[in-house]
Design a protein around this motif. Structure first.
Motif, short mmCIF file in Angstrom:
data_model
loop_
_atom_site.label_atom_id
_atom_site.label_comp_id
_atom_site.label_asym_id
_atom_site.label_seq_id
_atom_site.Cartn_x
_atom_site.Cartn_y
_atom_site.Cartn_z
N ILE C 278 0.98 -0.83 0.19
CA ILE C 278 -0.31 0.38 0.31
C ILE C 278 0.76 1.36 -0.03
O ILE C 278 0.84 2.22 0.06
CB ILE C 278 -1.18 -0.10 1.07
N VAL C 279 2.12 0.79 0.96
CA VAL C 279 3.08 2.01 0.98
C VAL C 279 3.95 2.54 -0.66
O VAL C 279 3.31 3.91 -1.35
CB VAL C 279 3.55 2.00 1.70
N PHE C 280 4.18 1.38 -1.17
CA PHE C 280 3.93 1.94 -2.66
C PHE C 280 3.73 2.30 -3.76
O PHE C 280 3.30 3.32 -4.88
CB PHE C 280 5.18 1.20 -3.37
N ALA C 281 2.05 1.87 -3.33
CA ALA C 281 0.94 2.18 -4.37
C ALA C 281 0.50 3.63 -4.05
O ALA C 281 0.45 3.77 -4.80
CB ALA C 281 -0.43 1.11 -3.73
N ILE C 282 0.56 3.67 -2.12
CA ILE C 282 0.22 5.47 -2.22
C ILE C 282 1.57 6.00 -3.38
O ILE C 282 1.32 7.15 -4.21
CB ILE C 282 0.46 5.53 -1.46
#
Lengths: 255, 332, 303
Positions: C278-282
């Motif tokens: 999720i961190v990288f998606a954001i």
């Protein structure tokens, strides 16, 4: 027929109107000068014509095609080449490779053939190499062919940038202050080169230059820009005596 | 194809086959063979990454992600599509090695294709970004790929993907390493390769010369990813087991280090640095726990002493050797 | 709803620690245009420093476990140690490369990061060590079923105080003005008589000290210390800095908070398997939609 015709070209940066409904005609085989004080919008005109900026209004006609708003590589495909005020060579490539990049559009060859090292690709490679050498030879800098562009003397770099533009077989050449930083002898050489480009290469040239003697000496028509507007346009002798031009350059001190 | 090229090709194949025969004979310590094969994978990865970093000047920290895509899709192909294909086609009439080779080639195609698609999917949006932002975005995509793989149970999730048939060998790994070097070298000598160099040097100047900057960047990115995927497919069928952790951003960084140490833009450098950097940790194995400390200290020291990398942009070829020789002769 | 609020509180706690680490990334990037990969490992070294300092204090008979004053001493000590480490890293590894290509600098930073991890492994062993309990946990605030522990309150409060202190340093002192000048134009700053090297050193000391503070604070809640503990928080704090607009101090703080909350929420409501994803998606969404981050000023390039 005109090589390049600009109509109502306008570009705004925020509140500043950098180019204000400019009309300009470059006849086939002609040499037109674009002059004006610093910040008058001359280089912006070049950036608009070569597609680096999209214009806010107006059209840029090359052989009945309107190139306004087209990306730079498409503009180049319509035969428009340019140089830059602050020389932009490919510094860590050799002079020869700089010119070969210039020939990128004209040399063809598919990607697949390139990575598989096919005969077609190798033949093309050899041919563009010869063509590039020829251009370097014509400009008179072939002995620098294998030197890195960044290591060349300043005057040679200016010429190399022109050679690179020529390699793309343009019909219109935009020269942005080619004589900038040159000594009188280099300027004289450049003047010869420009005449040859007109006669031998059959180019139409639009030229930005601060060196008045240079511009007055070779241009057929001169456009004077100030604050993005054309304040005068005509043959050199008319421009020289135009009061609006004198005021733009010298300010109110004249009055 | 001219005769000289056919001969050269035959010579390479013969040499690699001879080495393969030697290694298969059991006369050579299997550990050395393994290290040699690992060197081949490093070479494939470093040379393919050099296309995007060294030639095109676009900094990508997600190469391990495309390696992973190639490895996992190729592995999944042989594991899941292998049995039905065997049922449908009378492959058992073929000799075993030929059947394995056929599956390996098909798996390589699958891995390369999917990695190329992943490269396209990542490259199209992110190549609008420049410099550090591109680096960060590719890092993000690379990690995303790993996280997604970790959550797909069919390929083992975080436990790893085992049971991939072993079809690959020294011969195939080295052959493809040579092929990838050859492709990179051909590209560099073509107008497309020069367009990439021009983009690296000055995008604006390249674009006004008619170089479609976006198209060339994306093409380079896709090619680079596809070659990494090819390496991944070979790796999957060499190890027979894949785990997501071996494709994290540390792996991407290891590959970047090879490219930078070799000298960005130099395929010669990428090959040599890939071999050296794969060997160093092995050579330092005797030093046990000091090994990685020394490795990292060497890395920092090297960057301080020789920031341009081993070879700069210099390339080993007949042409450069001849120019150098001629220059030497010119000097009295 | 109450569960949501509880998650929000937990997220803000993590987020404030990320914010402190992100500040170091953002300051260094602002000044050197370097993604300082070693920053996460300075954070790790900060955690070990705090661990050892509290160990020594206990051995010396100080009542560490139940006095916030000693916890403070441990934190300040760790900040000093990390600051010193940051100073030497810059001095020895980065300064000689001031004029080298940026990629060289980046690889050097990666090298320093690996070096710190491995030297820590060598010196302290790879098995996790446990922090002594610096401050005994107790609930100080309860609204419905939403609770706030004293540790969480301390983490948030100290983070806020440190961030404010940083603001004062950057905007109200002469060294802060020099920092802003150097990040704006290093050469011009040098011509104006600013000692660029001293400013850069100061920035590293400051950033590293903040990372050590974050490490000590996190240790209140999450007492395990390992040589590789800096990698993931480092990466996430870095993403936080990008999220807020790298080079921008407010942005780093906001980015850190967003990151912490997003991560806790995804674990709470989604799948923990995608926690890192999720961190990288954001990150990717932000980069593609607004490449300069939420608070970054757009960088325009002249043709």
């Amino acid at each position: 027929m005109n090589a390049l015709e600009i109509r109502g070209l306008t570009k705004r940066f925020g509140g500043l109107v950098a180019v204000d409904s400019l009309d300009l005609v470059l006849p086939e085989g002609g040499l037109v000068g674009l002059i004006g004080p610093n910040g008058a919008g001359k280089t912006t005109v070049f950036n608009l014509v070569s597609g680096l900026y999209p214009p806010d209004a107006g059209s840029i006609l090359v052989r009945d095609h309107d190139l306004a708003g087209h990306p730079p590589h498409e503009v180049a495909r319509h035969g428009i080449a340019r140089t830059f005020q602050n020389i932009r060579l490919f510094g860590s490539l050799t002079a020869l490779d700089n010119v070969r990049v210039g020939a990128h559009m004209v040399c063809g060859g598919s990607y697949l053939s390139a990575i598989l090292g096919g005969r077609q690709s190798r033949d093309l490679d050899r041919r563009t190499r010869e063509q590039a050498m020829q251009v370097l030879h014509d400009i008179g800098i072939e002995r620098y062919a294998n030197e890195l562009a960044s290591s060349l003397p300043y005057g040679v770099q200016r010429k190399l940038e022109i050679a690179r533009a020529l390699a793309s077989s343009p019909s219109v050449l935009l020269l942005d202050e080619p004589a900038c930083g040159m000594n009188p002898q280099e300027t004289a050489e450049l003047r010869d080169l420009v005449s040859r480009l007109l006669q031998e290469w059959k180019l139409s040239i639009l030229l930005i230059e601060h060196d008045m003697r240079f511009v007055m000496g070779i241009c057929q028509t001169i456009y004077v820009l100030d604050y993005g507007k054309t304040i005068a346009c005509g043959p050199p002798e008319a421009i020289r005596n135009d009061p609006a031009v004198i005021e733009a350059y010298l300010g109110d001190a004249v009055h | 194809m001219d005769l000289a090229r056919i001969l050269r090709f035959a010579a390479v194949i013969t040499l690699l086959l001879a080495l393969q025969a030697l290694f298969a004979s059991g006369l050579v310590n299997p550990y050395y063979i393994r290290v040699l094969i690992l060197c081949c994978f490093s070479v494939m990865l470093a040379v393919s990454l050099n296309i995007i970093i060294g030639y095109a000047g676009q900094f990508s920290i997600g190469h391990a992600g495309f390696y992973a895509v190639g490895a996992y899709t190729a592995g999944a192909f042989t594991v899941y599509a292998g049995p039905p294909i065997r049922q449908a086609l009378p492959l058992d009439r073929l000799p075993g090695w030929l059947e394995g080779t056929a599956f390996l080639m098909a798996a390589i195609c699958v891995g390369t294709l999917f990695a190329a698609l992943a490269g396209l999917a990542v490259g199209l949006p992110s190549l609008r970004l420049r410099g550090d932002y591109l680096a960060i975005a590719t890092l993000g995509f690379g990690e995303m790929i790993r996280v997604v793989i970790q959550n797909v149970e069919a390929v083992g999730g975080p436990r790893g993907f085992s049971g991939i048939p072993i079809y690959s060998s020294f011969f195939w790994a080295s052959l493809f390493a040579v092929a990838i070097v050859w492709i990179a070298r051909n590209l560099a000598r073509s107008r497309h390769g020069r367009a990439l160099l021009a983009i690296r040097e000055d995008e604006t100047a390249a674009s006004v010369l008619g170089v479609n900057v976006t198209k060339h960047k994306v093409a380079a990115f896709v090619l680079s990813s596809a070659l990494a995927g090819c390496a991944g497919a070979l790796y999957a069928h060499y190890e027979g087991y894949l785990e997501p952790r071996s494709f994290d951003f540390i792996r991407s960084i290891e590959i970047i280090i090879m490219v930078v140490i070799g000298g960005m833009g130099s395929t010669t450098g990428a090959v040599i640095a890939a071999v050296i950097l794969t060997l160093i940790p092995e050579l330092l194995r005797g030093l046990a726990e000091y090994r990685m400390v020394i490795y990292s200290a060497l890395l920092v020291l090297f960057m301080l002493v020789r920031p341009q990398g081993l070879f700069g942009t210099w390339e080993l070829s007949w042409e450069t050797l001849r120019t150098r020789w001629e220059k030497r002769l010119e000097r009295p | 709803m109450q569960e949501f609020l509880q998650q929000l509180v937990n997220g803000l706690v993590w987020g404030s620690a990320y914010a402190l680490i992100a500040l170091g990334y953002t300051m260094v990037y602002g000044i050197l245009r370097l993604i300082n990969f070693a920053h996460g490992d300075v954070y790790m070294m900060g955690a070990y420093s705090a661990l050892f300092i509290s160990g020594w204090l206990t051995a010396a008979g100080a009542p560490v476990a139940h006095s916030p004053v000693w916890a403070m001493v441990a934190m300040l000590g760790a900040m000093a140690a990390a600051g010193l480490l940051g100073f030497f890293i810059e001095r020895l590894a980065y300064r000689p490369l001031r004029t080298a290509p940026r990629l060289t600098l980046l690889i050097t930073a990666i090298g320093v990061s690996l070096f710190l991890q491995n030297i820590a492994q060598l010196a302290f062993g790879s098995e996790p060590r446990s922090f002594p309990e610096l401050i005994a946990s107790s609930t100080i605030l309860q609204v419905g079923s939403v609770t706030l522990s004293n540790q969480q309150a301390i983490i948030i409060a100290v983070s806020v105080i440190l961030a404010l202190a940083l603001q004062v340093i950057v905007h109200r002192t002469s060294i802060g003005r020099a920092m802003r000048a150097v990040s704006y134009d290093r050469e011009a700053a040098a011509l104006m008589g600013i000692s660029v090297n001293r400013v850069i050193s100061f920035t590293f000391v400051l950033g590293s000290a903040l990372a050590a503070a974050a490490a000590t604070l996190i240790a209140l809640n999450n007492p395990l210390v390992t040589p590789t503990m800096g990698v993931q928080p480092g990466l996430k704090a870095f993403v936080a800095a990008v999220l807020g607009g790298i080079g921008n101090i407010y942005g780093a703080m906001a980015g850190g908070l967003v990151m912490g909350v997003a991560e806790v929420m995804i674990v709470g409501y989604g799948s923990s398997g995608y926690r890192d994803g999720i961190v990288f998606a954001i990150l990717i969404i932000v980069l593609l939609v607004r490449p300069t981050g939420l608070f970054g000023s757009p960088v325009t390039e002249r043709a």
